[in-house]
Design a protein around this motif. Structure first.
Motif, PDB file in Angstrom:
ATOM      1  N   GLU A 194       0.837  -1.214   0.000  1.00 58.27           N
ATOM      2  CA  GLU A 194       0.000   0.000   0.000  1.00 58.27           C
ATOM      3  C   GLU A 194       0.864   1.254   0.000  1.00 58.27           C
ATOM      4  OE1 GLU A 194      -2.770   0.108   3.227  1.00 58.27           O
ATOM      5  OE2 GLU A 194      -3.689  -1.805   2.672  1.00 58.27           O
ATOM      6  N   GLU A 195       1.869   1.276   0.861  1.00 60.31           N
ATOM      7  CA  GLU A 195       2.723   2.449   0.966  1.00 60.31           C
ATOM      8  C   GLU A 195       3.623   2.601  -0.264  1.00 60.31           C
ATOM      9  OE1 GLU A 195       2.560   4.708   4.303  1.00 60.31           O
ATOM     10  OE2 GLU A 195       0.877   3.891   3.157  1.00 60.31           O
ATOM     11  N   LEU A 196       4.087   1.491  -0.817  1.00 62.74           N
ATOM     12  CA  LEU A 196       4.885   1.564  -2.035  1.00 62.74           C
ATOM     13  C   LEU A 196       4.048   2.137  -3.177  1.00 62.74           C
ATOM     14  CD1 LEU A 196       7.580   0.935  -3.456  1.00 62.74           C
ATOM     15  CD2 LEU A 196       6.639  -1.327  -4.025  1.00 62.74           C
ATOM     16  N   PHE A 197       2.799   1.691  -3.304  1.00 58.07           N
ATOM     17  CA  PHE A 197       1.910   2.209  -4.347  1.00 58.07           C
ATOM     18  C   PHE A 197       1.635   3.699  -4.126  1.00 58.07           C
ATOM     19  CE2 PHE A 197      -2.336   3.175  -6.011  1.00 58.07           C
ATOM     20  CZ  PHE A 197      -2.145   2.862  -7.349  1.00 58.07           C
ATOM     21  N   ARG A 198       1.503   4.077  -2.876  1.00 60.45           N
ATOM     22  CA  ARG A 198       1.211   5.474  -2.548  1.00 60.45           C
ATOM     23  C   ARG A 198       2.353   6.407  -2.939  1.00 60.45           C
ATOM     24  NH1 ARG A 198       0.946   7.619   3.661  1.00 60.45           N
ATOM     25  NH2 ARG A 198       0.548   9.830   3.242  1.00 60.45           N
ATOM     26  N   PHE A 199       3.590   6.006  -2.626  1.00 59.99           N
ATOM     27  CA  PHE A 199       4.729   6.898  -2.829  1.00 59.99           C
ATOM     28  C   PHE A 199       5.481   6.662  -4.136  1.00 59.99           C
ATOM     29  CE2 PHE A 199       4.340   6.741   1.872  1.00 59.99           C
ATOM     30  CZ  PHE A 199       4.058   8.079   2.083  1.00 59.99           C
ATOM     31  N   GLU A 200       5.498   5.410  -4.595  1.00 60.57           N
ATOM     32  CA  GLU A 200       6.233   5.073  -5.820  1.00 60.57           C
ATOM     33  C   GLU A 200       5.383   4.156  -6.701  1.00 60.57           C
ATOM     34  OE1 GLU A 200       9.005   6.212  -6.949  1.00 60.57           O
ATOM     35  OE2 GLU A 200       9.801   7.293  -5.202  1.00 60.57           O
ATOM     36  N   PRO A 201       4.306   4.685  -7.276  1.00 62.13           N
ATOM     37  CA  PRO A 201       3.419   3.837  -8.077  1.00 62.13           C
ATOM     38  C   PRO A 201       4.105   3.191  -9.278  1.00 62.13           C
ATOM     39  CG  PRO A 201       2.875   6.172  -8.331  1.00 62.13           C
ATOM     40  CD  PRO A 201       3.823   6.076  -7.188  1.00 62.13           C
ATOM     41  N   LYS A 202       5.105   3.862  -9.842  1.00 58.31           N
ATOM     42  CA  LYS A 202       5.819   3.264 -10.979  1.00 58.31           C
ATOM     43  C   LYS A 202       6.583   2.022 -10.549  1.00 58.31           C
ATOM     44  CE  LYS A 202       6.347   7.500 -13.713  1.00 58.31           C
ATOM     45  NZ  LYS A 202       7.318   8.452 -14.312  1.00 58.31           N
ATOM     46  N   VAL A 203       7.229   2.088  -9.366  1.00 55.40           N
ATOM     47  CA  VAL A 203       7.935   0.914  -8.848  1.00 55.40           C
ATOM     48  C   VAL A 203       6.943  -0.204  -8.569  1.00 55.40           C
ATOM     49  CG1 VAL A 203       9.369   0.012  -6.975  1.00 55.40           C
ATOM     50  CG2 VAL A 203       9.781   2.321  -7.854  1.00 55.40           C
ATOM     51  N   PHE A 204       5.814   0.137  -7.952  1.00 50.57           N
ATOM     52  CA  PHE A 204       4.786  -0.862  -7.632  1.00 50.57           C
ATOM     53  C   PHE A 204       4.295  -1.554  -8.899  1.00 50.57           C
ATOM     54  CE2 PHE A 204       0.405  -2.206  -7.319  1.00 50.57           C
ATOM     55  CZ  PHE A 204       0.356  -2.883  -6.108  1.00 50.57           C
ATOM     56  N   ARG A 205       3.862  -0.781  -9.881  1.00 51.42           N
ATOM     57  CA  ARG A 205       3.259  -1.372 -11.087  1.00 51.42           C
ATOM     58  C   ARG A 205       4.264  -2.194 -11.876  1.00 51.42           C
ATOM     59  NH1 ARG A 205       0.764   3.998 -11.512  1.00 51.42           N
ATOM     60  NH2 ARG A 205      -1.448   3.845 -10.939  1.00 51.42           N
ATOM     61  N   ALA A 206       5.468  -1.662 -12.029  1.00 52.26           N
ATOM     62  CA  ALA A 206       6.480  -2.389 -12.802  1.00 52.26           C
ATOM     63  C   ALA A 206       6.900  -3.666 -12.086  1.00 52.26           C
ATOM     64  CB  ALA A 206       7.685  -1.489 -13.052  1.00 52.26           C
ATOM     65  N   SER A 207       7.016  -3.610 -10.756  1.00 56.70           N
ATOM     66  CA  SER A 207       7.386  -4.803  -9.991  1.00 56.70           C
ATOM     67  C   SER A 207       6.294  -5.863 -10.073  1.00 56.70           C
ATOM     68  CB  SER A 207       7.660  -4.431  -8.523  1.00 56.70           C
ATOM     69  OG  SER A 207       8.714  -3.525  -8.419  1.00 56.70           O
ATOM     70  N   LYS A 208       5.055  -5.413 -10.016  1.00 51.81           N
ATOM     71  CA  LYS A 208       3.920  -6.341 -10.107  1.00 51.81           C
ATOM     72  C   LYS A 208       3.905  -7.038 -11.465  1.00 51.81           C
ATOM     73  CE  LYS A 208      -0.996  -6.524  -8.854  1.00 51.81           C
ATOM     74  NZ  LYS A 208      -1.615  -7.190  -9.998  1.00 51.81           N
ATOM     75  N   GLU A 209       4.151  -6.266 -12.517  1.00 47.01           N
ATOM     76  CA  GLU A 209       4.191  -6.844 -13.870  1.00 47.01           C
ATOM     77  C   GLU A 209       5.296  -7.884 -13.981  1.00 47.01           C
ATOM     78  OE1 GLU A 209       4.725  -5.470 -18.552  1.00 47.01           O
ATOM     79  OE2 GLU A 209       5.035  -4.020 -16.933  1.00 47.01           O
ATOM     80  N   VAL A 210       6.455  -7.557 -13.432  1.00 44.83           N
ATOM     81  CA  VAL A 210       7.583  -8.491 -13.487  1.00 44.83           C
ATOM     82  C   VAL A 210       7.276  -9.760 -12.699  1.00 44.83           C
ATOM     83  CG1 VAL A 210       9.982  -8.854 -12.772  1.00 44.83           C
ATOM     84  CG2 VAL A 210       9.316  -6.712 -13.871  1.00 44.83           C
ATOM     85  N   PHE A 211       6.722  -9.598 -11.498  1.00 48.06           N
ATOM     86  CA  PHE A 211       6.426 -10.759 -10.672  1.00 48.06           C
ATOM     87  C   PHE A 211       5.395 -11.666 -11.346  1.00 48.06           C
ATOM     88  CE2 PHE A 211       3.957 -12.986  -7.425  1.00 48.06           C
ATOM     89  CZ  PHE A 211       4.960 -13.689  -6.783  1.00 48.06           C
ATOM     90  N   GLU A 212       4.355 -11.088 -11.901  1.00 49.05           N
ATOM     91  CA  GLU A 212       3.291 -11.887 -12.517  1.00 49.05           C
ATOM     92  C   GLU A 212       3.762 -12.587 -13.785  1.00 49.05           C
ATOM     93  OE1 GLU A 212       0.124  -9.062 -12.965  1.00 49.05           O
ATOM     94  OE2 GLU A 212      -0.601  -9.360 -10.895  1.00 49.05           O
ATOM     95  N   ALA A 213       4.820 -12.079 -14.409  1.00 46.56           N
ATOM     96  CA  ALA A 213       5.361 -12.707 -15.618  1.00 46.56           C
ATOM     97  C   ALA A 213       6.492 -13.677 -15.309  1.00 46.56           C
ATOM     98  CB  ALA A 213       5.857 -11.635 -16.580  1.00 46.56           C
TER      99      ALA A 213
END
Length: 329
Positions: A194-213
């Motif tokens: 939650e806090e990562l998405f709040r402060f660094e949404p680009k890191v959150f989204r890119a990390s999520k994409e990498v993890f899911e792939a």
């Protein structure tokens, strides 16, 4: 039911311990500590508190870690291209249930006083269950310039400070309300995300994409390159209002440079001459003339001679070798 999970970060190369530490075998895998490695010690010291272990590490040395991970109670996430600690911890959080408590530990620290260490971790778990992001600060016993500091009052963080110069470090010690930043954290997986998405949404989204792939725990190098490289300190801990710090008394060193290694080896009986000089890595006769507090490090393909007080500067030498694409890395 929520689990307590030790997330071990093992993506660093240990540049300040070159030439002992190399990309193919970083410092955390060298058995310098009474026949054991820092990674091995890290895994073992947390087993009395946690239910499972997740190791986030580099593809270059993940095979060095596997023999020490608990069988049937561990998971490995392999970074083809490490993107700093904010993303590495996000990968582990994505692999967990939202209410799981993560105890995040670097793999290259030396910690003594196990009973006190476990007590502090359990205190951290209790705070994390209340949705706090917990960091552990070490009571300083000298004006250390190689560590970051946390200014605090009770369990509240007033500020994070970068590595200071000597005069500033002396002032921190004198004031008495500064702790060394240990780099050990504790929080719910969901609260961190939650806090990562709040402060660094680009890191959150890119990390999520990498993890899911990811495929069998191995992350895509191509997709990983899109993740902004941010540390957890900068991305979350220095910006969130949910931070708590636990002042800790256990014996701690990040073993990040030769001055730390020197101090440890000296206590364990490693030979030091009358002028404070030490040899590491060889039994050959070495004589130091006209110098003091100097460390000679021997490997088959390199020699390093460094003043103990200049140990932090070995990183600059490593960077020069890296810039020149040296095979010695």
């Amino acid at each position: 039911m929520a689990s307590i999970i030790n997330v071990i970060l093992s993506g660093g190369v240990g540049s300040r311990l070159w030439p002992l530490s190399r990309k193919a075998r970083p410092k955390q895998y060298i058995p310098l500590f009474e026949g054991q490695s820092l990674f091995e010690l890290t895994v073992a010291r947390n087993q009395g508190v946690v239910d499972r272990t997740i190791m986030v590490g580099s593809i270059q040395n993940v095979d060095l870690a596997k023999p020490y991970l608990p069988e049937h109670k561990s998971q490995t996430i392999v970074e083809a291209s490490p993107r700093n600690t904010a993303a590495a911890i996000a990968f582990a959080a994505f692999a967990c249930n939202p209410d799981d408590i993560l105890i995040v530990t670097p793999s290259d620290h030396l910690i003594e006083n196990q009973t006190q260490y476990e007590a502090v971790l359990k205190q951290g778990v209790e705070m994390a269950q209340q949705d706090y992001l917990v960091t552990f600060g070490i009571q300083p016993n000298r004006p250390e310039t190689g560590y970051g500091y946390i200014e605090y009052e009770d369990n509240y963080v007033l500020s994070f400070r970068e590595k200071p110069n000597l005069e500033t470090a002396k002032e921190f010690l004198k004031r008495g309300n500064f702790l060394w930043n240990s780099g050990i954290f504790c929080f719910k997986a969901s609260i961190y995300l939650e806090e990562l998405f709040r402060f660094e949404p680009k890191v959150f989204r890119a990390s999520k994409e990498v993890f899911e792939a990811s495929h069998h725990g191995v992350l895509s190098e191509e997709l990983s390159a899109k993740i902004p490289s941010k540390s957890i300190d900068y991305a979350v801990m220095e910006r969130s209002e949910r931070i708590k710090v636990i002042p800790s008394q256990f014996v701690w060193s990040d073993m990040g440079s030769y001055d730390s290694l020197y101090d440890y080896l000296k206590v364990k009986g490693h030979a030091v001459d009358s002028a404070g000089n030490m040899v590491i890595g060889t039994d050959k006769y070495v004589s130091f003339v006209g110098v003091q507090d100097t460390i000679l490090v021997y490997t088959e393909d390199a020699l390093l001679v460094v003043k103990k007080q200049a140990s932090q500067d070995v990183k600059h030498l490593y960077e020069e070798l890296e810039h020149g694409a040296s095979p010695l890395l």
